[in-house]
Design an enzyme around this catalytic site. Structure first.
Site, PDB file in Angstrom:
ATOM      1  N   GLY A 227      29.556  35.556  22.218  1.00  0.00           N
ATOM      2  CA  GLY A 227      29.910  36.958  22.350  1.00  0.00           C
ATOM      3  C   GLY A 227      29.327  37.801  21.232  1.00  0.00           C
TER       4      GLY A 227
ATOM      5  CE1 TYR B 180      31.858  43.264  16.703  1.00  0.00           C
ATOM      6  CE2 TYR B 180      32.815  43.073  18.891  1.00  0.00           C
ATOM      7  CZ  TYR B 180      32.255  43.841  17.893  1.00  0.00           C
ATOM      8  OH  TYR B 180      32.075  45.187  18.098  1.00  0.00           O
ATOM      9  N   GLY B 181      31.424  36.491  17.993  1.00  0.00           N
ATOM     10  CA  GLY B 181      31.670  35.099  17.687  1.00  0.00           C
ATOM     11  C   GLY B 181      31.181  34.152  18.766  1.00  0.00           C
TER      12      GLY B 181
ATOM     13  CB  VAL C 275      33.832  30.662  23.006  1.00  0.00           C
ATOM     14  CG1 VAL C 275      35.060  29.916  23.528  1.00  0.00           C
ATOM     15  CG2 VAL C 275      34.165  32.134  22.772  1.00  0.00           C
TER      16      VAL C 275
ATOM     17  CE  LYS D 134      35.347  36.106  19.881  1.00  0.00           C
ATOM     18  NZ  LYS D 134      35.737  37.351  20.591  1.00  0.00           N
TER      19      LYS D 134
ATOM     20  CG  ASP E 251      32.061  43.443  27.727  1.00  0.00           C
ATOM     21  OD1 ASP E 251      31.282  43.853  28.614  1.00  0.00           O
ATOM     22  OD2 ASP E 251      31.764  42.541  26.928  1.00  0.00           O
TER      23      ASP E 251
END
Length: 319
Positions: free
Chosen positions: A13, A15-16, A18, A33, A128
């Site tokens: 994603g 920001y991170g 998974v 995550k 989103d």
């Protein structure tokens, strides 16, 4: 993280990353995550804090469940979630040969809207929503909204929000046109696009660029003007000299969709966000009404591999 084991990457994603993981104490499979490492001098990113704080407060069958939050001295942050089999995008690719069964689409749509309504009632915009953000538990036949990295809590009066949200093909026209203020209607538009994709396995609005995508929306839903959407021509990215398209009949795009479903889809894809149906009203729409004699059977309906299911009698496809 001593009690968790990181496995293969199952998603990436903004920001991170998974991972599939394992709780070594309980042997429970989980989703982990791992946020990207950030400069500790600037503190924990606001987006990380906000995603965690929102998920801690949310308890709903159609929202992915937060199990644990972990940080360490290296300024690494992890969120532990329940693990689900796959997302809606992979489900359509892996489990379906052709089109989805009508009752399966309706069943999934009801669950998505239930989760979205819960978010909106708690003043959260997901911002989103796409098929790969919707996770499916095949055993329980449950759909859950995940990935709140772009989500924002809101209050009244509404303030300006970033336009760089939502994957382009699911992005509402008010965002594409640069509206500085938008509402929960952006999530409903995204769900409408997901509805359309489940019906045909194709994206209804699939432009290679933002401008092409916007033109595609206008060519099907009609070019908005001051009569249909007051203030639209004053938005920053309203295209000058664009041909005046008239709305197409959605029945021609979705000939197998019952009239109530076409009506719901048209209300979800209403160009004017002020007139777009809400998640709450969408759940009360005639599309989801059931005949009393079928209620017991519908409650047992499963999402499990539609390819292997015996086809329902034609009469049972009616709402």
């Amino acid at each position: 993280m001593e009690k968790y084991k990181l496995g293969k990457v199952i998603g990436i994603g903004a920001y991170g990353i998974v991972h599939r993981g394992l709780n070594l104490e309980t042997n429970q499979i989980v989703a982990i995550k791992r946020f990207y490492t950030f400069d500790c001098k600037n503190g924990v990113p606001y987006t990380t804090i906000q995603e965690i704080s929102m998920l801690i407060e949310m308890y709903h069958i159609n929202i992915v469940k937060l199990l644990d939050v972990i940080s360490n001295t290296k300024n690494e942050w992890y969120i532990i979630f329940e693990y689900l089999d796959l997302d809606l995008e992979k489900y359509m690719v892996t489990y379906l040969k052709d089109s989805m069964e009508k009752h399966t689409i309706k069943y999934i749509m009801h669950q998505i809207l239930s989760g979205v309504m819960y978010c909106h009632k708690h003043r959260i915009m997901h911002r989103d929503l796409t098929p790969d953000k919707l996770l499916i538990d095949l055993n329980a036949s449950v759909v859950k909204i995940a990935d709140f990295g772009m989500a924002r809590a809101f209050d009244f009066p509404l303030r300006a929000y970033s336009p760089e949200v939502v994957t382009t093909w699911y992005r509402a026209p008010e965002i594409l046109l640069g509206s500085p203020v938008y509402t929960t209607a952006v999530d409903v538009w995204s769900v409408g696009c997901i509805f359309a994709k489940m019906l045909t396995r194709q994206n209804l609005f699939a432009g290679a660029s933002k401008n092409e995508h916007l033109r595609k929306i206008f060519s099907i839903m009609g070019t908005p003007n001051e009569r249909t959407w007051p203030g639209v021509t004053s938005l920053p990215y309203y295209p000058a000299g664009l041909p005046e398209y008239y709305p197409e009949n959605l029945e021609e795009f979705f000939p197998d969709l019952e009239p109530a479903g076409v009506d719901l889809l048209s209300e979800m894809l209403c160009m004017n966000p002020a007139r777009r149906i809400s998640a709450h009203r969408a759940l009360q729409h005639a599309y989801f009404k059931k005949k009393k004699r079928k209620e017991k059977k519908e409650k047992k309906m499963m999402i499990l591999d539609p390819i292997e299911e015996e086809k329902e009698e034609e009469d049972d496809d009616d709402p």
